[in-house]
Design a protein around this motif. Structure first.
Motif, PDB file in Angstrom:
ATOM      1  N   ARG A 187     -70.907  74.286 -54.308  1.00 57.44           N
ATOM      2  CA  ARG A 187     -69.654  74.711 -53.679  1.00 57.44           C
ATOM      3  C   ARG A 187     -69.852  75.150 -52.230  1.00 57.44           C
ATOM      4  O   ARG A 187     -68.884  75.421 -51.519  1.00 57.44           O
ATOM      5  CB  ARG A 187     -69.026  75.845 -54.482  1.00 57.44           C
ATOM      6  N   LEU A 188     -71.098  75.219 -51.772  1.00 54.61           N
ATOM      7  CA  LEU A 188     -71.374  75.614 -50.395  1.00 54.61           C
ATOM      8  C   LEU A 188     -71.239  74.415 -49.463  1.00 54.61           C
ATOM      9  O   LEU A 188     -71.386  73.261 -49.877  1.00 54.61           O
ATOM     10  CB  LEU A 188     -72.788  76.182 -50.279  1.00 54.61           C
ATOM     11  N   LEU A 189     -70.996  74.692 -48.176  1.00 61.05           N
ATOM     12  CA  LEU A 189     -70.984  73.626 -47.190  1.00 61.05           C
ATOM     13  C   LEU A 189     -72.343  72.922 -47.174  1.00 61.05           C
ATOM     14  O   LEU A 189     -73.386  73.588 -47.179  1.00 61.05           O
ATOM     15  CB  LEU A 189     -70.707  74.202 -45.796  1.00 61.05           C
ATOM     16  N   PRO A 190     -72.361  71.595 -47.162  1.00 60.08           N
ATOM     17  CA  PRO A 190     -73.652  70.879 -47.098  1.00 60.08           C
ATOM     18  C   PRO A 190     -74.496  71.311 -45.908  1.00 60.08           C
ATOM     19  O   PRO A 190     -75.733  71.350 -46.001  1.00 60.08           O
ATOM     20  CB  PRO A 190     -73.232  69.402 -46.978  1.00 60.08           C
ATOM     21  N   THR A 191     -73.852  71.645 -44.800  1.00 63.32           N
ATOM     22  CA  THR A 191     -74.598  72.065 -43.609  1.00 63.32           C
ATOM     23  C   THR A 191     -75.278  73.422 -43.821  1.00 63.32           C
ATOM     24  O   THR A 191     -76.336  73.683 -43.241  1.00 63.32           O
ATOM     25  CB  THR A 191     -73.659  72.134 -42.394  1.00 63.32           C
ATOM     26  N   ILE A 192     -74.691  74.290 -44.633  1.00 65.86           N
ATOM     27  CA  ILE A 192     -75.355  75.551 -44.966  1.00 65.86           C
ATOM     28  C   ILE A 192     -76.574  75.270 -45.842  1.00 65.86           C
ATOM     29  O   ILE A 192     -77.668  75.802 -45.608  1.00 65.86           O
ATOM     30  CB  ILE A 192     -74.384  76.516 -45.674  1.00 65.86           C
ATOM     31  N   ARG A 193     -76.392  74.426 -46.843  1.00 66.54           N
ATOM     32  CA  ARG A 193     -77.520  74.098 -47.722  1.00 66.54           C
ATOM     33  C   ARG A 193     -78.679  73.477 -46.938  1.00 66.54           C
ATOM     34  O   ARG A 193     -79.856  73.769 -47.205  1.00 66.54           O
ATOM     35  CB  ARG A 193     -77.070  73.153 -48.836  1.00 66.54           C
ATOM     36  N   SER A 194     -78.347  72.626 -45.979  1.00 63.16           N
ATOM     37  CA  SER A 194     -79.395  71.910 -45.239  1.00 63.16           C
ATOM     38  C   SER A 194     -80.172  72.822 -44.291  1.00 63.16           C
ATOM     39  O   SER A 194     -81.286  72.475 -43.889  1.00 63.16           O
ATOM     40  CB  SER A 194     -78.789  70.748 -44.453  1.00 63.16           C
ATOM     41  N   ARG A 195     -79.597  73.968 -43.932  1.00 64.88           N
ATOM     42  CA  ARG A 195     -80.258  74.868 -42.993  1.00 64.88           C
ATOM     43  C   ARG A 195     -80.974  76.026 -43.683  1.00 64.88           C
ATOM     44  O   ARG A 195     -81.434  76.950 -43.024  1.00 64.88           O
ATOM     45  CB  ARG A 195     -79.241  75.402 -41.974  1.00 64.88           C
ATOM     46  N   CYS A 196     -81.035  75.975 -44.995  1.00 64.44           N
ATOM     47  CA  CYS A 196     -81.740  77.007 -45.764  1.00 64.44           C
ATOM     48  C   CYS A 196     -82.873  76.379 -46.573  1.00 64.44           C
ATOM     49  O   CYS A 196     -82.774  75.239 -47.026  1.00 64.44           O
ATOM     50  CB  CYS A 196     -80.789  77.704 -46.734  1.00 64.44           C
ATOM     51  N   ARG A 197     -83.905  77.140 -46.743  1.00 67.01           N
ATOM     52  CA  ARG A 197     -84.941  76.740 -47.688  1.00 67.01           C
ATOM     53  C   ARG A 197     -84.482  77.166 -49.072  1.00 67.01           C
ATOM     54  O   ARG A 197     -84.114  78.324 -49.278  1.00 67.01           O
ATOM     55  CB  ARG A 197     -86.274  77.393 -47.346  1.00 67.01           C
ATOM     56  N   ARG A 198     -84.491  76.243 -50.011  1.00 66.41           N
ATOM     57  CA  ARG A 198     -83.952  76.522 -51.337  1.00 66.41           C
ATOM     58  C   ARG A 198     -85.029  77.027 -52.277  1.00 66.41           C
ATOM     59  O   ARG A 198     -86.142  76.495 -52.316  1.00 66.41           O
ATOM     60  CB  ARG A 198     -83.299  75.272 -51.918  1.00 66.41           C
ATOM     61  N   LEU A 199     -84.678  78.048 -53.024  1.00 66.44           N
ATOM     62  CA  LEU A 199     -85.562  78.623 -54.024  1.00 66.44           C
ATOM     63  C   LEU A 199     -84.784  78.641 -55.339  1.00 66.44           C
ATOM     64  O   LEU A 199     -83.886  79.466 -55.532  1.00 66.44           O
ATOM     65  CB  LEU A 199     -85.957  80.038 -53.607  1.00 66.44           C
ATOM     66  N   ALA A 200     -85.095  77.700 -56.221  1.00 62.29           N
ATOM     67  CA  ALA A 200     -84.334  77.547 -57.472  1.00 62.29           C
ATOM     68  C   ALA A 200     -85.019  78.314 -58.595  1.00 62.29           C
ATOM     69  O   ALA A 200     -86.168  78.022 -58.947  1.00 62.29           O
ATOM     70  CB  ALA A 200     -84.222  76.070 -57.833  1.00 62.29           C
ATOM     71  N   LEU A 201     -84.313  79.303 -59.154  1.00 62.52           N
ATOM     72  CA  LEU A 201     -84.852  80.098 -60.260  1.00 62.52           C
ATOM     73  C   LEU A 201     -84.405  79.498 -61.592  1.00 62.52           C
ATOM     74  O   LEU A 201     -83.282  79.018 -61.728  1.00 62.52           O
ATOM     75  CB  LEU A 201     -84.374  81.548 -60.160  1.00 62.52           C
ATOM     76  N   LYS A 202     -85.300  79.562 -62.550  1.00 65.12           N
ATOM     77  CA  LYS A 202     -85.014  79.025 -63.875  1.00 65.12           C
ATOM     78  C   LYS A 202     -84.525  80.133 -64.810  1.00 65.12           C
ATOM     79  O   LYS A 202     -84.823  81.316 -64.595  1.00 65.12           O
ATOM     80  CB  LYS A 202     -86.288  78.392 -64.457  1.00 65.12           C
ATOM     81  N   PRO A 203     -83.794  79.760 -65.864  1.00 64.44           N
ATOM     82  CA  PRO A 203     -83.396  80.768 -66.861  1.00 64.44           C
ATOM     83  C   PRO A 203     -84.627  81.438 -67.463  1.00 64.44           C
ATOM     84  O   PRO A 203     -85.717  80.845 -67.520  1.00 64.44           O
ATOM     85  CB  PRO A 203     -82.634  79.944 -67.910  1.00 64.44           C
ATOM     86  N   LEU A 204     -84.456  82.657 -67.914  1.00 64.97           N
ATOM     87  CA  LEU A 204     -85.546  83.370 -68.568  1.00 64.97           C
ATOM     88  C   LEU A 204     -85.821  82.766 -69.942  1.00 64.97           C
ATOM     89  O   LEU A 204     -84.937  82.155 -70.560  1.00 64.97           O
ATOM     90  CB  LEU A 204     -85.188  84.849 -68.722  1.00 64.97           C
ATOM     91  N   ALA A 205     -87.020  82.963 -70.420  1.00 69.09           N
ATOM     92  CA  ALA A 205     -87.359  82.546 -71.784  1.00 69.09           C
ATOM     93  C   ALA A 205     -86.645  83.461 -72.777  1.00 69.09           C
ATOM     94  O   ALA A 205     -86.377  84.632 -72.480  1.00 69.09           O
ATOM     95  CB  ALA A 205     -88.864  82.612 -71.993  1.00 69.09           C
ATOM     96  N   ASP A 206     -86.336  82.936 -73.962  1.00 65.93           N
ATOM     97  CA  ASP A 206     -85.668  83.747 -74.981  1.00 65.93           C
ATOM     98  C   ASP A 206     -86.441  85.021 -75.284  1.00 65.93           C
ATOM     99  O   ASP A 206     -85.845  86.088 -75.486  1.00 65.93           O
ATOM    100  CB  ASP A 206     -85.489  82.931 -76.270  1.00 65.93           C
ATOM    101  N   ALA A 207     -87.762  84.920 -75.297  1.00 61.50           N
ATOM    102  CA  ALA A 207     -88.579  86.097 -75.599  1.00 61.50           C
ATOM    103  C   ALA A 207     -88.396  87.173 -74.525  1.00 61.50           C
ATOM    104  O   ALA A 207     -88.406  88.373 -74.833  1.00 61.50           O
ATOM    105  CB  ALA A 207     -90.050  85.701 -75.709  1.00 61.50           C
ATOM    106  N   GLN A 208     -88.222  86.766 -73.271  1.00 58.50           N
ATOM    107  CA  GLN A 208     -88.011  87.730 -72.189  1.00 58.50           C
ATOM    108  C   GLN A 208     -86.641  88.395 -72.307  1.00 58.50           C
ATOM    109  O   GLN A 208     -86.512  89.606 -72.121  1.00 58.50           O
ATOM    110  CB  GLN A 208     -88.159  87.022 -70.841  1.00 58.50           C
ATOM    111  N   VAL A 209     -85.607  87.599 -72.640  1.00 61.76           N
ATOM    112  CA  VAL A 209     -84.275  88.178 -72.843  1.00 61.76           C
ATOM    113  C   VAL A 209     -84.292  89.140 -74.014  1.00 61.76           C
ATOM    114  O   VAL A 209     -83.718  90.233 -73.960  1.00 61.76           O
ATOM    115  CB  VAL A 209     -83.228  87.061 -73.067  1.00 61.76           C
ATOM    116  N   ARG A 210     -84.978  88.750 -75.085  1.00 55.49           N
ATOM    117  CA  ARG A 210     -85.054  89.599 -76.282  1.00 55.49           C
ATOM    118  C   ARG A 210     -85.743  90.929 -75.952  1.00 55.49           C
ATOM    119  O   ARG A 210     -85.287  91.998 -76.382  1.00 55.49           O
ATOM    120  CB  ARG A 210     -85.800  88.866 -77.386  1.00 55.49           C
ATOM    121  N   ALA A 211     -86.820  90.859 -75.190  1.00 52.73           N
ATOM    122  CA  ALA A 211     -87.559  92.077 -74.835  1.00 52.73           C
ATOM    123  C   ALA A 211     -86.702  92.996 -73.959  1.00 52.73           C
ATOM    124  O   ALA A 211     -86.708  94.228 -74.138  1.00 52.73           O
ATOM    125  CB  ALA A 211     -88.849  91.710 -74.113  1.00 52.73           C
TER     126      ALA A 211
END
Length: 370
Positions: A187-211
């Motif tokens: 949903r962001l402007l493509p020009t904003i995305r292109s000027r940032c370094r992207r850091l994609a975080l993954k969902p937590l493991a079920d065991a981490q959510v449970r803890a």
């Protein structure tokens, strides 16, 4: 649920802990050590997995070190350096406490502001919320290190606000960092995305959510904890929101309503919608809407595969299997788009939440008929 005392889940700027994102921490620490730190970072991933917590953790790391040199002395005499483990900063340091309280001169946070007229947060980040970013970043850091801006969450920016941030990203001042937190980077402007370094975080493991649930909601019954872990899909924020907003009760009630499709219990739908609308902050509506979107996503997948995924609760799997065969995948996809647009516009256009919910359920009932 028992009466066992519950520990409050800290806000991202107050949270000293980050679970499950060691790789992202290492990337940020390496970027600082390289001496070529990008001015714009786009931190993405599902809602509630720790993106804002990571952003403030990184801000503390930069501001505690007053630059790339970890040995730099702190403002108050002793060296305010981050601990060696990832980006962690000692919660006892003054820099941690000032950031937690919103009182650090070299950090500003941008989010949806409060609308005094409507007595609630605005549906979007407006130009007035971001207007001061450029001037702030061009000032000399008050404490000799970096100037940092955290935008949470970036897709909430309207067009004017996004263009203002883009201008800063196009000509970033020296020793400035913009951290854009985003659940929906598309949903962001493509020009904003292109000027940032992207850091994609993954969902937590079920065991981490449970803890984490065991730590912050220790009184949960085992069956309730298991259902929350499954519904959370790797998001501790979602799991805790469901626990706090009667999410399990809403999930079961929603299942009863969807189980009647293509028929509807109209009085029950109106009663349900009334309860959602009475919450002026809209938290309960957002929780119910999130649950409904989850149901519909699983319905689409069931229609695509011809069977429910393993692990879905048996009661839901039975409903999904029956509904998936009542129409083609293209028809369910069109309905999903219609309902999600209606829900997304509820806050942005300040729609009547009761009517939004009733409209979504009526659409579902109409779609369920042959």
């Amino acid at each position: 649920m028992s009466d066992e005392p519950q520990q409050a889940w800290p806000a991202p700027r107050e949270n000293p802990d980050l679970i499950g994102h060691e790789e992202a921490e290492a990337s940020l620490a390496a970027a600082v050590a390289s001496g070529r730190l990008a001015h714009g970072w786009l931190i993405t991933g599902p809602r509630g997995i720790g993106k804002a917590t990571l952003a403030f953790r990184f801000a503390r790391y930069l501001l505690a070190n007053r630059g790339a040199e970890a040995e730099a002395p702190g403002l108050f005499g002793a060296a305010e350096t981050a601990a060696p483990a990832g980006l962690r900063t000692d919660p006892n340091l003054p820099v941690f406490r000032r950031i937690a309280s919103g009182g650090h001169a070299d950090l500003i946070t941008v989010e949806r502001s409060w609308d005094e007229k409507k007595k609630k947060r605005r549906g979007e980040i407006v130009i007035g919320d971001v207007r001061d970013i450029g001037q702030f970043l061009h000032l000399t850091p008050a404490e000799g290190g970096w100037r940092v801006v955290v935008v949470d969450c970036a897709e909430d920016m309207n067009r004017n606000a996004a263009n203002a941030v883009l201008k800063v990203l196009e000509e970033p001042p020296r020793r400035s960092v913009l951290l854009l937190v985003s659940h929906a980077p598309g949903r962001l402007l493509p020009t904003i995305r292109s000027r940032c370094r992207r850091l994609a975080l993954k969902p937590l493991a079920d065991a981490q959510v449970r803890a984490l649930l065991a730590r912050y909601r220790p009184g949960l019954e085992p069956a309730d904890q298991a259902l929350l872990v499954w519904l959370a899909q790797g998001s501790i924020g979602r799991a805790l929101a469901l626990a706090e907003e009667e999410g399990l009760e809403l999930y079961h009630e929603l299942g009863e309503q969807l189980g009647r499709l293509p028929d509807l219990d109209i009085p029950a739908v109106h009663d349900f919608a009334d309860r959602l609308a009475r919450d002026r902050e809209g938290d309960r509506f957002r929780t119910a809407a999130d649950l409904l979107e989850g149901w519909m996503a699983r319905l689409l997948r069931t229609a695509s595969l011809g069977r429910p995924d393993p692990g879905i609760p048996p009661e839901e799997a039975q409903i999904l299997g029956r509904l998936a065969g009542s129409r083609g995948l293209d028809q369910w996809l069109a309905l999903w788009e219609k309902v999600t647009r209606l829900i997304a516009g509820a806050e942005q256009a300040d729609l009547d939440l009761k009517q939004v919910w009733i409209g979504a359920m009526l659409a579902l009932a109409g779609q369920g008929r042959r």
